[in-house]
Design an enzyme around this catalytic site. Structure first.
Site, PDB file in Angstrom:
ATOM      1  N   HIS A   1      40.139 -30.068  11.522  1.00 25.52           N
ATOM      2  CA  HIS A   1      41.434 -29.414  11.289  1.00 25.52           C
ATOM      3  C   HIS A   1      41.863 -28.637  12.521  1.00 25.52           C
ATOM      4  O   HIS A   1      43.006 -28.732  12.980  1.00 25.52           O
ATOM      5  CB  HIS A   1      41.341 -28.433  10.114  1.00 25.52           C
ATOM      6  CG  HIS A   1      41.180 -29.110   8.792  1.00 25.52           C
ATOM      7  ND1 HIS A   1      40.944 -28.410   7.635  1.00 25.52           N
ATOM      8  CD2 HIS A   1      41.235 -30.417   8.443  1.00 25.52           C
ATOM      9  CE1 HIS A   1      40.846 -29.251   6.626  1.00 25.52           C
ATOM     10  NE2 HIS A   1      41.021 -30.475   7.081  1.00 25.52           N
TER      11      HIS A   1
ATOM     12  N   SER B   1      43.678 -35.312   7.561  1.00 21.37           N
ATOM     13  CA  SER B   1      44.194 -33.943   7.671  1.00 21.37           C
ATOM     14  C   SER B   1      44.087 -33.360   9.081  1.00 21.37           C
ATOM     15  O   SER B   1      44.758 -32.383   9.381  1.00 21.37           O
ATOM     16  CB  SER B   1      43.570 -33.012   6.643  1.00 21.37           C
ATOM     17  OG  SER B   1      42.204 -33.197   6.570  1.00 21.37           O
TER      18      SER B   1
END
Lengths: 288, 271
Positions: free
Chosen positions: A179, A124
């Site tokens: 992230h 991610s």
């Protein structure tokens, strides 16, 4: 099947990444709880400690591993939601570069800001990099940098990013550091390098050089953290000069205890409390 | 932007060079630490600790300054109010009227029923069904000004501005002053966003003459006048948009008033 071949022709990198996700997940034997963690470690989960001690390849490999079926499915869904359109927009080679840079961006953030022993896995960071790339593409396509906010689609994209970051802050098993690192890296590389058809002005050239230097330098800092206690202690072990060894041990103690100065006694205490004790059970990997 | 006051050369250079300098400083920092640690690791650690403390303090201070500036900066509270009112409207927007309109359509298809379904779907942000129903409404009855107007709103929302202008023009042609001039106003705004300043100015000036105007229309008119080089005319329009109101403004009008206040302030500061 024909549709899949056509898709593979149009967006090969997205499909290859998805294939890598699935293959590596199966190879890690997720149905065997005892072996799963060991396989993740062998196949390349990232810890800042490992990255600084000869295993920098984990900064890329960790972006293809996942900590569970839910983690895998979420990231696959995000990959297929964003990847094909973005790959067709920027081209497959640039998309691959974007994926790699965003993964590295997330890994750099982890290496610089995380606990050195905490393992991290997941794609991610790279997926947030794709969100960042979409924001950059939207910003570059309007009359001015913020005019993209006039329209529905880009506003929803910003909302999606904010919601996902909020989820990352709320769930303890999620590495929001990765992230944010991936988001910034993906945004920067797209804004400065990847927008197709842009005229290359002197300003842009200067920014390209500066951004590349920044990325290289932060990568260097991740694999050679010269002021971190583990690096200093290990370097002290290899030093031949006794004075240099002692100075590095004191520096390691300073770095660990957060003090502006340390004595040889502090270095000894650091050795007894941190270096000598046997390792505890590994904490479960954090997902990104 | 044409018509805007030119930024002084020194300020432009500083605005260009300072961010670049900061990026280079951050990029060179690990190299500096590495060189320092090779000769004196304790000094390198101490320097890194000091730099981290300074950076943390600077980040907290900058964050506090930005927060105070945003709270005091007129568009920020106005934006908060606008975002809040949109969220409330989104939550309060019941799907029942849309379901009823779709059920009515199943019994009998007509342009008016497609228009109603499309309008309700657009209100709810369901753009794909809205597009289907509004296109079908136009197809069934090309003389329905409301269908062209709603279609124009949809196209404006998704950024298809040329098509939006055509739809608004058709609505205006079928019913001059349709929806209190909203079609004409949005056509003017679309033309401005596309860079067609002459058309934008013509449409927005016409709108102001025929319909008086709101803070939103005056703000957009001011932007078009500024793009056309009419700074005095722009200032007049911004002043109208920024004038305080005795009655409570809607969230959107309040937002445009806040924006106009900032633009006026910048125009007054410019040489």
């Amino acid at each position: 099947m024909k549709g899949l071949w056509q898709q593979a022709d149009r967006t090969p990198v997205t499909l290859l990444v998805a294939l890598a996700y699935g293959t590596l997940f199966v190879l890690c034997d997720p149905w065997n709880a005892e072996q799963f963690g060991k396989h993740l470690a062998n196949y390349g989960w990232l810890t800042p400690l490992a990255a600084a001690h000869g295993e920098a390849w984990r900064m890329l490999s960790s972006a293809f591993l996942h900590g569970g079926i839910v983690h895998l499915l979420f990231n696959m869904a995000a990959l297929f939601a964003v990847g094909p359109a973005l790959e067709q927009s920027v081209g497959s080679v640039r998309f691959l570069l974007l994926y790699a840079v965003s993964s590295l961006g997330g890994s750099i953030a982890v290496c610089l800001l995380y606990d050195i022993g905490q393992p991290v896995v997941g794609g991610s960071g790279a997926l947030f990099g794709m969100f960042g790339a979409l924001v950059a593409l939207n910003m570059r396509s309007g009359r001015h940098l913020l005019s993209f906010l006039d329209f529905e689609g880009p506003r929803r994209l910003m909302g999606l990013i904010v919601v996902n970051l909020l989820i990352g802050f709320l769930l303890p098993m999620v590495s929001n550091t990765a992230h944010i690192g991936g988001l910034c890296a993906g945004f920067l590389v797209t804004f400065v390098w990847l927008v197709p058809g842009r005229e290359v002005t002197a300003d842009l050239r200067a920014w390209r050089i500066a951004a590349t230097a920044l990325f290289a330098s932060l990568l260097f800092a991740s694999v050679m953290p010269v002021t971190r206690y583990d690096w200093l202690w290990n370097t002290a072990l290899d030093a031949h000069d006794p004075n240099g060894q002692a100075a590095m041990r004191r520096a390691a103690a300073m770095s660990f205890f957060g003090t502006p100065a340390a004595s040889d006694a502090d270095a000894q205490r650091f050795y007894e409390d941190v270096v000598a004790p046997p390792p505890k059970d590994e904490s479960p990997p954090r997902g990104r | 932007m044409t018509g805007a006051a030119p930024v002084p050369v020194v300020r432009r250079s500083v605005l260009r060079l300072v961010p670049l300098a900061i990026v280079w400083l951050v990029a060179l920092w690990p190299v500096v630490l590495w060189l320092l640690s090779a000769s004196d690791p304790e000094l390198a650690v101490r320097t890194a600790q000091l730099a981290a403390a300074i950076a943390t303090q600077a980040a907290w201070t900058a964050g506090a300054v930005v927060l105070v500036a945003l709270i005091g900066f007129p568009p920020f509270p106005a934006w908060l109010r606008l975002a809040g009112s949109r969220m409330v409207a989104a939550f309060a927007n019941d799907r029942a009227p849309l379901m009823k309109a779709l059920a009515d359509l199943r019994h009998f298809e007509s342009a008016a029923r497609h228009l109603e379904a499309g309008r309700l779907a657009l209100q709810r942000g369901e753009l794909a069904p809205a597009a289907t129903h509004l296109s079908r409404a136009v197809e069934l009855d090309p003389s329905l000004p409301g269908a062209h107007h709603q279609l124009g709103l949809l196209l404006f929302r998704v950024g298809q501005l040329r098509a939006a202008i055509a739809a608004f023009a058709r609505a205006q042609q079928l019913d001059p002053g349709h929806a209190f001039g909203d079609a004409q106003l949005l056509a003017g705004r679309s033309a401005y966003v596309l860079g067609d300043t002459a058309s934008a100015l013509r449409l927005l000036e016409d709108h102001q003459r025929q319909h008086g105007g709101s803070r939103r229309s005056h703000y957009w008119l001011a932007q078009a006048r500024l793009a056309a080089g009419d700074a005095a005319g722009a200032r007049t329009a911004f002043e109208y948009a920024a004038v305080p109101s005795k009655q409570r403004l809607t969230a959107e009008e309040n937002w445009f008033r806040a924006l106009a206040k900032v633009r006026l302030w910048r125009m007054r500061r410019a040489p």
